[in-house]
Design an enzyme around this catalytic site. Structure first.
Site, PDB file in Angstrom:
ATOM      1  CG  PHE A 123       1.100 -10.004   4.031  1.00  7.45           C
ATOM      2  CD1 PHE A 123       1.640 -10.293   5.298  1.00  7.45           C
ATOM      3  CD2 PHE A 123       0.937 -11.123   2.916  1.00  7.45           C
ATOM      4  CE1 PHE A 123       1.167 -11.961   5.788  1.00  7.45           C
ATOM      5  CE2 PHE A 123       0.757 -12.373   3.326  1.00  7.45           C
ATOM      6  CZ  PHE A 123       0.904 -12.820   4.824  1.00  7.45           C
ATOM      7  CB  CYS A 124       0.212  -3.260   3.977  1.00 11.09           C
ATOM      8  SG  CYS A 124       0.094  -2.871   5.744  1.00 11.09           S
ATOM      9  CB  ALA A 125       0.047  -6.434  -0.659  1.00 11.06           C
TER      10      ALA A 125
ATOM     11  CG  HIS B  45      -1.909  -1.075   1.046  1.00  7.58           C
ATOM     12  ND1 HIS B  45      -2.782  -1.399   2.120  1.00  7.58           N
ATOM     13  CD2 HIS B  45      -2.349  -1.831   0.193  1.00  7.58           C
ATOM     14  CE1 HIS B  45      -3.651  -2.353   1.895  1.00  7.58           C
ATOM     15  NE2 HIS B  45      -3.197  -2.594   0.730  1.00  7.58           N
TER      16      HIS B  45
END
Ligand code: PMP
Length: 461
Positions: free
Chosen positions: A380-382, A143
């Site tokens: 995982f901020c993805a 992100h």
């Protein structure tokens, strides 16, 4: 007095690392001393276990050399740039030398600028405030390298089934309309896969764009050389290169950064202020308003120096030998390993996987509670990438670094095999936490009445 920037020599690297790398074998013991060596953690069933830290990709432990260096600087710690004291002059010299050292570590060109930031997220947001035109980015990004561009309304290219097709799609996008910047991750924080930077730089330059690299996951594992690859900007975080003291860096071409509005308005970023207006300084000062994180910057520079002093190829050899064991072990326990591209040639040691029938959060909680093994679970901020990989419910990520050893991988695989064959030995709640959880938090974590109260994040990571 020890200079805060005294050079570390290979004498600081454990001799077995040098010996085995000289013999052409990958050493499977830690490559450099860490501040958390031999740390133990409590287990739910009672007793303690050596902490097996398999979460380097989230945040890496501090190098002992970094902790020692900061300890030796602290007695003379003072504000930089604006103080006349001896301590202030020493810290100013050290801070500016750290800037120079970080630039050298990443192969910066003579006219590049190095700006200390809080972390990669901060560095990429700063860059986003400076790009004078469209940006092209991929949907596989963390992100940090996605939201700043999404917020600007920039141009997203969905990754394709292969890396080769993805490169072609990026090139087609750049050819279709001019863009100022192409930005890519140097290594995926989900799969460890590394796109080819020199090739991407050539593609960007062919179409009049520049290349920015999110180096958060690459810099801890590979020497990134801006000059050699042709990449124009690099962002990375100190805490992922064994220097967790709140600093990161943005390194790259000066012109956009000199022309951009000051990232923060305040002291230190200006030449002259009158009641009517302000004449801003050039970069880096322009984007470093306020009192800088001197210790954080020194920590990053020290970590760069330790990594640079490792024998050539030792880190990659160490990590790839462990990655080979990890891949084989995960295959043996029937884990489904996530990959974006079948043709990505290079991977850093971050591997995400799922196990049929077992929620990722349960696997991670079990590994920690019953085996003292730390991994990451979630998205995982993805989020777009996890969705693309069919893992909207999250996955488990295991990641390694220079402190990892063969026993870490062996313990993980043994614990997963036990989970698969016998199930957990403890009970877990609907939220997948161990229930009860008798592990006390350390006194410094302020656990209410010594119980294992956990503070939860409002946002699933
Ligand atoms: N990019 C990547 C690829 C990352 O893995 C991370 C951290 N997980 C970031 C950017 C953001 O780093 P930071 O949290 O240090 O800003």
């Amino acid at each position: 007095m020890t200079s805060p920037l005294a050079l570390l020599s290979p004498a600081d690297v454990p001799s077995q690392a040098l010996a085995s790398s000289a013999a052409g074998q990958a050493p499977l013991a830690p490559l450099a001393p860490l501040a958390n060596a031999d740390q133990v953690v409590p287990l739910v069933q009672g007793g303690f276990s050596r902490w097996v830290n398999l979460d380097y990709a989230a945040s890496a432990p501090a190098l002992r050399a970094v902790a020692d260096q900061l300890g030796s600087v602290l007695p003379l710690y003072a504000s930089v740039h604006r103080g006349a004291s001896y301590a202030s002059e020493a810290c100013t010299a050290a801070y500016e030398a750290a800037r120079y050292e970080v630039a050298a570590f990443v192969g910066a060109r003579d006219d590049d600028v190095t700006i200390f930031t809080r972390n990669t997220t901060d560095a990429l947001n700063l860059l986003a405030s400076a790009v004078p035109g469209d940006v092209v980015y991929l949907d596989i990004e963390h992100h940090a390298n996605l939201l700043p561009w999404q917020a600007r309304g920039d141009r997203l290219v969905p990754a394709r089934a292969t890396l080769a097709e993805t490169l072609a799609a990026v090139e087609a996008e750049l050819a279709s309309r001019p863009a100022a910047l192409l930005t890519v991750t140097g290594a995926s924080n989900v799969t460890g896969e590394c796109p080819p930077l020199a090739q991407l730089a050539a593609i960007a330059h062919r179409h009049g764009a520049r290349l920015a690299v999110d180096g958060a996951q690459l810099v801890p594992h590979r020497r990134v050389d801006l000059r050699a690859t042709g990449a124009d900007y690099l962002a990375f975080s100190g805490h992922k290169v064994y220097a967790p003291f709140g600093a990161g860096a943005l390194i790259g071409r000066r012109d956009w950064l000199d022309a951009a509005p000051a990232y923060l308005a305040g002291g230190g970023a200006v030449r002259e202020v009158t009641a009517d207006g302000t004449r801003w300084a050039d970069a880096p000062a322009r984007h470093e308003a306020g009192t800088p994180n001197v210790l954080g910057a020194l920590a990053v520079a020290t970590a760069c120096r330790v990594i640079a002093a490792l024998p050539a190829g030792a880190l990659a050899a160490h990590e790839s030998a462990l990655l080979g064991r990890l891949d084989a072990g995960l295959a043996a326990v029937g884990a489904r390993v996530l990959r974006i591209w079948p043709d990505a040639a290079d991977r850093v040691p971050a591997v995400s996987f799922t196990i049929d029938g077992l929620p990722a959060a349960r696997v991670a909680a079990y590994l920690s509670a019953e085996h003292g093994i730390g991994v990451r679970d979630g998205r995982f901020c993805a989020h777009p990438l996890l969705g693309r990989l069919g893992c909207g419910d999250g996955a488990v990520r295991v990641s390694l670094g220079l402190g990892s050893q063969a026993d870490d991988v062996g313990r993980l695989i043994g614990a997963l095999a036990q989970l698969r064959d016998e199930g957990p030995r403890w009970t877990y709640g609907a939220d997948h936490r161990p229930t009860p959880d008798p592990r006390p938090l350390p006194a410094w974590a302020n656990a209410p009445s010594g119980t294992a109260e956990r503070v939860t994040s409002p946002c699933e990571q």
